[in-house]
Every structure is written in structure tokens, then in C-alpha cells.
Design a protein around this motif. Structure first.
Motif, short mmCIF file in Angstrom:
data_model
loop_
_atom_site.label_atom_id
_atom_site.label_comp_id
_atom_site.label_asym_id
_atom_site.label_seq_id
_atom_site.Cartn_x
_atom_site.Cartn_y
_atom_site.Cartn_z
N LEU A 61 -32.46 -32.96 23.47
CA LEU A 61 -33.72 -33.07 24.20
C LEU A 61 -34.87 -33.42 23.24
O LEU A 61 -35.73 -34.25 23.56
N ARG A 62 -34.88 -32.77 22.08
CA ARG A 62 -35.96 -33.04 21.13
C ARG A 62 -35.90 -34.48 20.62
O ARG A 62 -36.92 -35.15 20.47
N LEU A 723 -43.37 -41.69 29.75
CA LEU A 723 -44.16 -40.52 29.33
C LEU A 723 -43.91 -39.33 30.26
O LEU A 723 -43.82 -38.18 29.81
N LEU A 724 -43.79 -39.59 31.57
CA LEU A 724 -43.51 -38.51 32.52
C LEU A 724 -42.15 -37.89 32.23
O LEU A 724 -41.98 -36.65 32.27
N ILE A 730 -39.81 -32.07 27.62
CA ILE A 730 -40.51 -31.04 26.83
C ILE A 730 -40.45 -29.69 27.55
O ILE A 730 -40.18 -28.64 26.94
N LEU A 731 -40.70 -29.72 28.86
CA LEU A 731 -40.65 -28.48 29.63
C LEU A 731 -39.24 -27.88 29.63
O LEU A 731 -39.06 -26.66 29.49
N LEU A 736 -35.25 -23.82 27.76
CA LEU A 736 -33.97 -23.47 27.16
C LEU A 736 -34.15 -22.69 25.87
O LEU A 736 -33.41 -21.72 25.59
N SER A 737 -35.14 -23.06 25.07
CA SER A 737 -35.35 -22.37 23.81
C SER A 737 -35.78 -20.93 24.05
O SER A 737 -35.25 -19.98 23.43
N ASN A 738 -36.73 -20.70 24.95
CA ASN A 738 -37.22 -19.34 25.21
C ASN A 738 -36.16 -18.48 25.89
O ASN A 738 -36.02 -17.29 25.61
N ARG A 739 -35.39 -19.06 26.81
CA ARG A 739 -34.38 -18.29 27.55
C ARG A 739 -33.28 -17.80 26.60
O ARG A 739 -32.84 -16.67 26.65
N GLY A 740 -32.88 -18.67 25.72
CA GLY A 740 -31.82 -18.28 24.79
C GLY A 740 -32.26 -17.16 23.87
O GLY A 740 -31.52 -16.23 23.57
#
Length: 762
Positions: A61-62, A723-724, A730-731, A736-740
Motif C-alpha cells: 500500500l505504501r 489522487l483519490l 492512505i486511509l 491496517l497499521s493501527n489495528r495490527g
């Protein structure tokens, strides 16, 4: 797919940065099994695999986010051929509209320029809200009505409706370069350049291929149909530049028939001062040029204006040629020297022969009967020049008010009193002709070089064999009456001696001897002119016997100019030239758009009023009383420059000096090269511009098919969608980063623990 900003694609390289960071931060471990923990390995293996997949997804994703941002900055767009690209894209156009005078040609279906205006307006009508346009009127110089793209399409349409044909010729290159410069600033998907012209050949000369710097789509739209038929006046050459009362003036007129068909009958009319004087009829074959000679005698001195006119045809602007000239009346000459009888005889043979007051030797009369080397003006110019004799001693107190020219004939020394007389004479705008030789006192002459003399005299020169005048300015008024071979002809004068001359910086050398020694030098000072001849005129040099024969007499002779047939016409031309050298006596070569330059030293720092007085025998005559004058400043050095010559005709210049109002005239004509309406092949023009020709469905006579143009303007930019999508990624990456992190922290587990004890290595 294509890109509007392809350089930003280099940003795709940044998509590898998250991968590099991931690989760099991976920890290498050593696994040690403990028997008491082996039972937990199976329970945690599934959680470890799930975490690794999540980390890989976050990495992808990044990388995708960085790549999408780079693609969006490159502004990709989808072109025709894809369903999603069927939307019409925004468009910027520049219309280059040919308004050179050939566009005034009357075709069977109308005037070319009017058809071009209709086509230009129809192209504008194909634009929509959000599109922009600019307009350039093209002749030999670009005239940008809108120098930048404007969304105000109504203003552009109004400018096209108000446009008019100019009197200029054509040069395609500058206008198209300016059009590409304007379009290069556009950021729209579609950039288009339209050239609407008759595509005459002369506008495509002196340049080869034009680079498409803006990347625009270039379209060529012709308005000329069929073969063009046109006649014009190519050139008018006077037989001489110095014109006097009762002297025959011959006008050599070149006319051309630019047509594949013969010209049955045409009439050439000469008008002087608004009155028809002569007419000549002629016929011409296809694509033929003819020379016609018209002769006219002026009965009164002063300024005369006139024109030469052809029978009207489908392009009338090139059927007229204008001229303005000064006709010389009486010229009063003061001949200063110890022996000037031969000068008065040469300047006015008719007067001296009537008076029988001067006796000359037979050799000096021989030049009157010698074979002619100039035109017949030498037989009648003597009635215009009125000479008077004066010795150098008498000249010191001689009244000079009534004289126009002074001739210094071998004056041995310039005294202080003579210098004072000459400087006062020159200060009043009068002119001087000086003859010097090895017997002239160099010191007395050299003291005058800073004031008015055009040279400094050096040591005497003696030539064996004798020299001839080889190089001279054939176009100079003094020499323009001589045949082409000039002084190199059979009767060329021989010069046995002279003086080393060093011209001043303000002077100009008009003629040279064989060894490059100056023969004739000119210096203009204000409205006066000083001519200096490097030759003596004394019939017998000092300290030589009056009667002698054999070698002793030959050594005393400096030249044979006096007994040469060139002497009389050269002397008379010199006098007439110096009498009016700095007046605008004739303007033949001025074209529309040229800068008119003149000198008014006595009005330096002042102002001049210039107006188009008349265009002879046309509706342009200025009889309305309206003041259309232009005030032009005169530079501190007395130079006047006027750049407003946008119409052919006669221009009047009024300059007020300290004591009077000076009025001069000059003529302006159209460039004859534009009269040849032969066209460049359209495919050849397109190849030189990287263009396409408008034909078929795009144009129909004088209309433009909007659908044929708009179908090329389809396309869709997708940078917004990219861009959208990047924002969505990004969202998702953030989720995913915060949930993990929260999940593993809540369980208190080590996400990297796989049921074994791990020891990090350094």
C-alpha cells in the motif's frame, strides 16, 4: 494513455523507498528450542503468519501511494479509443490570420480576407466554456491582437470582425514562432494552431523548417481557389537623380503580368501634381515583365508629387507607384581661383558662347565635341547654372548672400579671411567644392579639417604610368548618369599626380584611384556639403613656360581632365548635387513598414509633424481637413526617424526651424514581391511545419464543421482519480497499521514470537 507532465514519472522511483526501508529494518535472529515452550509453537504459528501477510500488504500500500502521487503529478490522460475517454477535453487555440495585401485579391466567390475571417470565426464557434484562444494577424511582421490566451471568446470574435487587410507583404515564420510561444504556456490537453492564408510563395522564402516547440496540432486552411491573375508595377527607375527645370526626366517603369494567360491590353498612366500627364498602352504575354519609358519635362522648380497607375484588376493595391521629387531651378556658383574661365565655360557653355567674353585654347574646347559619355542632360544643364568668377584676394571681402555653391579651383593657400568667409557660407547651409593638388599648401588646408574640410592633405604623389579612377559609387548622384563602364571606358581621364589624403571620421570616400588613393571625398555638415577632388585644374602649373612643347610641357601637366569628355558632366553633376544634397529630393525605394530617416541639424531637439498628405488618384486623398498628423521628436544630433509608414502614398514632413517652416515630402509604396500570387504546394507547406491540412469534412467552402474538429478534442485526464485512489490507500494503510498494533498489544504477545526463544545477533 499519454502524459502532460512526463518528467514527473521519475517520481515512480520513489515507490521503492518503503521496500528499501523494510528490508533494511528486518532483524536477523537465531532460534533456540526449549522443551517447556514447544507446546505453544502450534498455537502461535497461525498468528505469526497473519501478521506477516498484514505487514506485506501495508508495504505494498505504501509503495502504491507513492506511485499514484507520481502518476497524478505527471497528469496522465486517456485518448480517443477508450469508452472512458469519450469526454471532450479542454482546448487552447491560436489563430494566425494572414492579412498581407495579397489577401485583398478578389476571387470569383469573394475577397480572400473576408473568407478567411469567416473561417476563423467558425473555428472559434467550435470552442466551449473553459476553452481559450488567441489571435495573430500575419504579414511580414506578427501583429498579436491577443498576446496571451484568453477565455473571452467574444472579444476574439470581435477582433476578427474588426480586422482589416494591411499593405504589407508576407513572412510566415515570425508569426508561427510567436503562436508556438503562446501555446507553450498552455497546460490544457488539446493545443491547436490554425494558419488561415492564401499561401503565396513569397511568404515561405529564406527559411526551411519550423520546429513545433509547443507540441500543438497545426492545421493549414487555404482560402485561395484556382489560378490568380494579377498585374503590378514592379519597379520605377529614374534616368538620373538630379532633376532640373526643362531637363528631360525619363522614368523607366517595369510592369509584370503574374498570370498563365496573356494580357491583351493595359494602360499605364503618369500623373504629376494630381493631373494626368501621359498614358501608354501595352500588352504582355503570360508571366512576362515589360519595360516602359516615360519622358517628362518640369517647367517649374520646387517639389512635385506624382504617381504611375495601371488599369484596375482583381488586386488594385499594387497597381500604383508614388514618387516625390525636387526640381532644381537656378543655381548660382562662385568660382574662386586665379584662372577660372574654363570653369565658367564648363558650367555654362551657352552663356559664355553668347557673351564671347572668354577666350580658351582649342584643347579645352575639344571636350565639348568629344564622344558623349553621359546622357543628354549635359546639353541643357548649362541653362540652370549661373557662374561668376572671383580671385582668391577678392574673395576675402566678396558678398556671398546670393550664391548657392562655391568652387575653390586650385586656391594655393587658405588664408584666415578666406576661411572665415567659407565657414560663414557653410553655416548658412551652403556647399563648397574644392580642387587640390600637389601645389596646394597642405598646412593651411589641414588647419580646416576640424571645421569643415573632409580630409587632411599629405605628401605629393606622382604616378608613372598615370592613374585612372577605377572604383566609385555608381549609385551616387554625381556618377549615376555615366555608362556602366564609367571612368574605365575609352575616354577615361589620366592623372599624373595627386596628394596623399587622410579622410576625417565624418567623411565618406566616393571614388578611388587605381592604387586606392581617394579621388573624391564628401563631408556633410548640417545642410551643407563639402566635396574635395584630388586633382588640380590649372591649365599651366606654376613656374612653367606659357608656351612650350615636348617633354617639358608633359611634366607640368597633372592630369588631362580639362580636355576629357567626362569633365563637363561630372562638374555640372557635382554643382547640382551640392546645391540640394541634403534635401529629400527623391524617395523611390521606401516600402510600407520601412523607417523613414532624414536629418534636420538646425532643428535638433525639436519636433516634426508628419502626415499622409495624399494617395494620388485614389480615395485616400486627404481633403477632409481632418488633422491626421503624427508628431515625431527630432534627436539631438538632428536625426528624424518615422516608423508609421503603414500606408502607401505621399507623406508630408513639416519642421519649424528658427526662421521658417521647412516642408518636405517622401513617397511610400507596397512591396512588389507580394504581387506574385503563385502558391506554395500545401503538402510542402505542411511538411515544413509538421502540420496537417484542413480538408474534406473539416471545411466546406467558407464554413467549418464543428464535429470534425471536436472529435479530435476527445480525451480525459485521470490525475484526479489517481489522487483519490491514493487517499483511499492512505486511509487503508493507516487502518491496517493501527489495528495490527492494538491487537498485539492487547494480547500481550510478542508478534515476532513463534514458540521459540530468539536471540538477536549483532
Amino acid at each position: 494513455m499519454a502524459f502532460l507532465n512526463p518528467l514527473f514519472l521519475l517520481g515512480l522511483l520513489a515507490a521503492g523507498i518503503p521496500l528499501i526501508i523494510h528490508l533494511w529494518n528486518r532483524r536477523r535472529v537465531v532460534t533456540v528450542d526449549f522443551s517447556s515452550l514447544m507446546f505453544l509453537m502450534a498455537a502461535h504459528r497461525e498468528n505469526a503468519r497473519r501478521f506477516q501477510l498484514r505487514q506485506l500488504l501495508i508495504l505494498l500500500l505504501r509503495m502504491a501511494i507513492v506511485a499514484l502521487i507520481a502518476l497524478a503529478l505527471a497528469r496522465p490522460f486517456l485518448t480517443l479509443g477508450l469508452p472512458v475517454a469519450s469526454v471532450r477535453a479542454k482546448t487552447d487555440i491560436v489563430i494566425v490570420l494572414d492579412n498581407s495585401y495579397s489577401m485583398a485579391y478578389q476571387d470569383v466567390d469573394g475577397i480572400r480576407f473576408e473568407k478567411a475571417k469567416v473561417l476563423a470565426i467558425n473555428i472559434l464557434d467550435t470552442l466551449r466554456h473553459g476553452d481559450s484562444a488567441a489571435l495573430i494577424l500575419m504579414s511580414d511582421v506578427p501583429n498579436p491582437i491577443f498576446r496571451q490566451l484568453t477565455p473571452d471568446l467574444r472579444s476574439v470574435t470581435a477582433a476578427i470582425n474588426n480586422a482589416a487587410v494591411s499593405y504589407r507583404a508576407t513572412n510566415v515564420q515570425p508569426s508561427l514562432e510567436l503562436a508556438h510561444e503562446i501555446l507553450a504556456e498552455s497546460e490544457q490537453l488539446n493545443k491547436e494552431l490554425y494558419l488561415i492564408s492564401d499561401f503565396t510563395q513569397n511568404g515561405w522564402e529564406n527559411w526551411s523548417r519550423l520546429l513545433n516547440r509547443s507540441g500543438a496540432r497545426v492545421s493549414l486552411i487555404p482560402v485561395a481557389e484556382g489560378e490568380a491573375h494579377n498585374t503590378n508595377i514592379e519597379e520605377v527607375r529614374p534616368s538620373n537623380q538630379l532633376i532640373g527645370v526643362n531637363l528631360p526626366l525619363q522614368l523607366n517603369v517595369t510592369t509584370a503580368n503574374h498570370s498563365v494567360a496573356p494580357l491583351a491590353q493595359n494602360i499605364l498612366t503618369l500623373s504629376i501634381d494630381g493631373e494626368k500627364q501621359k498614358t501608354v498602352s501595352f500588352s504582355a504575354a503570360a508571366n512576362e515583365s515589360l519595360n516602359t519609358t516615360l519622358t517628362y519635362n518640369f517647367s517649374t522648380p520646387g517639389t512635385h508629387i506624382g504617381s504611375l497607375t495601371l488599369t484596375e484588376d482583381r488586386l488594385n493595391v499594387d497597381n500604383q507607384h508614388y514618387f516625390a521629387l525636387d526640381v532644381i531651378g537656378e543655381v548660382r556658383v562662385l568660382c574662386v581661383g586665379e584662372d577660372t574661365e574654363y570653369l565658367t565655360l564648363a558650367l555654362n557653355p551657352h552663356k559664355n558662347s553668347r557673351q564671347q567674353s572668354v577666350s580658351v585654347s582649342n584643347p579645352q574646347r575639344d571636350f565639348l565635341n568629344a564622344p558623349p559619355t553621359a546622357d543628354s542632360r549635359q546639353l541643357t544643364a548649362d541653362t540652370m547654372i549661373l557662374p561668376t568668377q572671383c580671385t582668391p584676394t577678392a574673395f576675402e571681402t566678396f558678398p556671398l548672400e546670393d550664391y548657392d555653391v562655391i568652387i575653390l579651383a586650385d586656391v594655393p593657400k587658405i588664408t584666415r579671411q578666406i576661411n572665415a568667409q567659407l565657414q560663414e557660407f557653410i553655416r548658412h547651409g551652403k556647399s563648397v567644392i574644392a580642387f587640390v593638388s600637389k601645389y596646394s599648401d597642405a598646412n593651411s588646408y589641414n588647419s580646416l579639417s576640424d571645421a569643415w574640410l573632409p580630409v587632411q592633405l599629405g605628401s605629393p604623389l606622382t604616378w608613372t604610368p598615370p592613374q585612372q579612377v577605377r572604383a566609385y559609387q555608381a549609385a551616387h548622384p554625381i556618377f549615376d548618369i555615366f555608362p556602366n563602364e564609367g571612368f574605365s571606358a575609352q575616354y577615361a581621364p589620366q592623372f599624373h599626380s595627386g596628394v596623399v589624403l587622410r579622410p576625417t571620421s565624418e567623411s565618406e570616400v566616393i571614388a578611388h584611384f587605381d592604387d586606392e588613393t581617394p579621388f573624391l571625398v564628401e563631408r556633410n555638415q548640417g545642410t551643407s556639403t563639402v566635396l574635395l577632388y584630388n586633382c588640380g585644374l590649372l591649365r599651366q602649373q606654376p613656374n612653367t613656360p606659357t608656351v612650350n612643347a615636348g617633354p617639358s610641357r608633359a611634366t607640368a601637366v597633372t592630369n588631362d581632365l580639362l580636355v576629357n569628355p567626362y569633365f563637363l558632366p561630372m562638374l555640372q553633376q557635382s554643382v547640382l548635387y551640392t546645391a540640394i544634397a541634403n534635401r529629400n529630393l527623391l524617395t523611390w525605394g521606401g516600402h510600407v513598414g520601412d523607417t523613414y530617416t532624414a536629418r534636420y541639424p538646425r532643428s535638433a531637439g525639436g519636433k516634426a509633424s508628419i502626415r499622409l498628405k495624399t494617395a494620388v488618384n485614389t480615395s485616400d486623398n486627404d481633403e477632409s481637413g481632418t488633422d491626421n498628423s503624427t508628431v515625431v521628436p527630432i534627436a539631438e544630433d538632428g536625426t528624424l526617424q518615422f516608423q508609421g509608414t503603414e500606408r502607401p502614398g505621399i507623406y508630408e514632413v513639416e519642421v519649424r526651424t528658427q526662421d521658417r517652416l521647412q516642408r518636405n515630402f517622401f513617397a511610400v509604396n507596397v512591396d512588389a514581391t507580394e504581387a506574385n500570387l503563385a502558391q506554395i504546394p500545401l503538402q510542402q507547406a505542411a511538411a515544413r511545419l509538421g502540420a496537417q491540412t484542413a480538408a474534406g469534412a473539416e471545411t466546406d467552402g467558407t464554413t467549418v464543421a464543428a464535429d470534425a474538429y471536436n472529435v479530435k478534442r476527445h480525451g480525459r485526464e485521470i490525475w484526479g482519480e489517481l489522487l483519490l485512489l491514493a487517499v483511499c490507500f492512505i486511509l487503508l494503510e493507516s487502518f491496517l497499521s493501527n489495528r495490527g498494533t492494538h491487537s498485539f498489544q492487547g494480547k500481550g504477545d510478542n508478534p515476532g514470537h513463534d514458540g521459540a526463544l530468539t536471540v538477536g545477533e549483532t
